[in-house]
Write a protein that holds these residues in place. Sequence first.
Motif, short mmCIF file in Angstrom:
data_model
loop_
_atom_site.label_atom_id
_atom_site.label_comp_id
_atom_site.label_asym_id
_atom_site.label_seq_id
_atom_site.Cartn_x
_atom_site.Cartn_y
_atom_site.Cartn_z
N UNK A 36 0.73 -1.18 -0.10
CA UNK A 36 0.15 -0.11 -0.19
C UNK A 36 0.81 1.40 -0.07
N UNK A 37 2.19 1.10 0.18
CA UNK A 37 2.95 2.32 0.25
C UNK A 37 3.15 2.90 -1.00
N UNK A 38 3.23 4.02 -1.24
CA UNK A 38 3.15 4.83 -2.75
C UNK A 38 4.77 5.35 -2.73
N UNK A 39 5.31 5.60 -4.01
CA UNK A 39 6.83 6.03 -4.04
C UNK A 39 6.48 7.08 -5.33
N UNK A 40 7.45 8.08 -5.12
CA UNK A 40 7.27 9.25 -5.93
C UNK A 40 7.30 8.89 -7.78
N UNK A 41 7.84 7.84 -7.82
CA UNK A 41 7.95 7.33 -9.25
C UNK A 41 6.85 6.55 -9.67
N UNK A 42 5.82 6.36 -8.75
CA UNK A 42 4.60 5.43 -9.46
C UNK A 42 3.80 6.15 -10.41
N UNK A 43 3.34 5.53 -11.29
CA UNK A 43 2.36 5.94 -12.34
C UNK A 43 1.32 5.54 -11.77
N UNK A 44 0.30 6.31 -11.21
CA UNK A 44 -1.03 5.89 -10.70
C UNK A 44 -2.03 6.00 -11.74
N UNK A 45 -2.63 4.89 -11.68
CA UNK A 45 -4.13 4.41 -12.54
C UNK A 45 -5.21 4.86 -11.56
N UNK A 46 -5.02 4.21 -10.40
CA UNK A 46 -6.08 4.69 -9.35
C UNK A 46 -5.39 4.77 -7.96
N UNK A 47 -5.88 6.11 -7.49
CA UNK A 47 -5.10 6.15 -6.02
C UNK A 47 -5.93 5.62 -4.99
N UNK A 48 -5.63 4.46 -4.42
CA UNK A 48 -6.78 4.03 -3.49
C UNK A 48 -7.27 4.75 -2.55
N UNK A 49 -8.61 4.50 -2.19
CA UNK A 49 -9.15 5.27 -1.07
C UNK A 49 -8.45 5.06 0.02
N UNK A 50 -8.08 3.72 0.48
CA UNK A 50 -7.24 3.51 1.52
C UNK A 50 -6.14 4.24 1.77
N UNK A 51 -5.27 4.28 0.77
CA UNK A 51 -3.90 5.00 0.70
C UNK A 51 -4.15 6.45 1.23
N UNK A 52 -5.29 7.03 0.69
CA UNK A 52 -5.69 8.36 1.20
C UNK A 52 -5.91 8.58 2.51
N UNK A 53 -6.16 7.55 3.15
CA UNK A 53 -6.69 7.58 4.45
C UNK A 53 -5.66 7.14 5.39
N UNK A 54 -4.46 6.61 4.91
CA UNK A 54 -3.45 6.04 5.72
C UNK A 54 -2.16 6.76 5.46
N UNK A 55 -1.33 6.85 6.44
CA UNK A 55 -0.08 7.12 6.27
C UNK A 55 0.76 6.15 5.46
N UNK A 56 1.53 6.73 4.37
CA UNK A 56 2.11 5.78 3.35
C UNK A 56 2.90 4.75 3.70
N UNK A 57 3.69 4.87 5.04
CA UNK A 57 4.42 3.93 5.50
C UNK A 57 3.82 2.98 6.27
N UNK A 58 2.47 2.96 6.56
CA UNK A 58 1.80 1.73 7.45
C UNK A 58 1.52 0.78 6.50
N UNK A 59 1.59 -0.39 7.31
CA UNK A 59 1.28 -1.51 6.71
C UNK A 59 -0.27 -1.94 6.90
N UNK A 60 -0.90 -2.02 5.51
CA UNK A 60 -2.03 -2.01 5.33
C UNK A 60 -2.74 -3.48 5.59
N UNK A 61 -3.93 -3.57 6.29
CA UNK A 61 -4.68 -5.01 6.23
C UNK A 61 -6.06 -4.45 5.73
N UNK A 62 -6.26 -5.26 4.44
CA UNK A 62 -7.57 -4.90 3.88
C UNK A 62 -8.51 -5.98 4.30
N UNK A 63 -9.66 -5.30 4.79
CA UNK A 63 -10.82 -6.37 5.04
C UNK A 63 -11.76 -6.07 3.93
N UNK A 64 -12.27 -7.07 3.50
CA UNK A 64 -13.39 -7.12 2.50
C UNK A 64 -14.68 -7.86 3.22
#
Length: 296
Positions: free
Chosen positions: A268-296
Amino acid sequence: MLNHAAVDQPTRLEDNSLVDQEWATRYNETSHATWASLFGSIGQLSQKTSCSSFIHGQKVIQLGAERIPKFEDLSEQLSTSTGWEIVGANGFVPDEIFFTQLANKKFPMSCEIRSLDGSQFQEYPDLFHDVYGHVPLLIYPEVSEILQSNARSMLKAIKLGRPDLARKIASAYWFTLEVGLVKEHGDIRVYGAAIASSPKEIMFATADKRPNLISFDLDRVMRTEYDMLDVQATYFVLNDIDTLKNLANVDFFERALSLENMPTLAPGELCPSDELIQLGSISQQTKSNEILTVQI
Ligand SMILES: [Fe+2]
């Protein structure tokens, strides 16, 4: 199979990990009904969401809708294209045995099929995931070479005691042949086995706003950690399937070695060189260096 992520586990050679499928005696009507149910429900969804190479592979392999396939029949089907052999696996196959098999064009696949209770997300080991998700792409010589080359690289990293390199090599496999996406006719389509065999992950990866979708870049992918027991916070999307096929020329061990001094990236961490097709809503709510657990 799970083994591509189990790179930190000590290797124990077990004689009973590769077994005969014993099709005639192993499966009862309930087992075949489970296959038929999964094939019917997931098949319908994956026909609409899989890329054309995956669907073509399915047609070539001619998986039956009603009965669990015989591994020997799948091997026979593959003999005319790449010569891969499907071998039966009992539970988890130790890494060294598993990768030695792959390096020799033998794919250990679980003889046991998941229960219908937990069928919405992939379970391991699971025959449905292995057969439905992995076999269609085995008809392609480039995918065949990627699997062999990746396995040779894993064996080298394991033998040299380099789990750091093994993790990078495993990420190259994971983010392509397990959870890979590809652009096709303006849509995002699935070619990875873990997604293709899981209805929830098909929907999550292709139609949900929560995950990041990032253009595929091999070095970036190899630095990225993942959680194999959950859907992904980030998926990497190929511009076309030829980009996958071009990985057949990659020496994954050397590529991992070239990245050994680069920091790894959390799921889930982003880096400056990423070519984003979709910025996930999870990443927008989370600090970029946190490890995410995605519950569905
Ligand atoms: Fe798999």
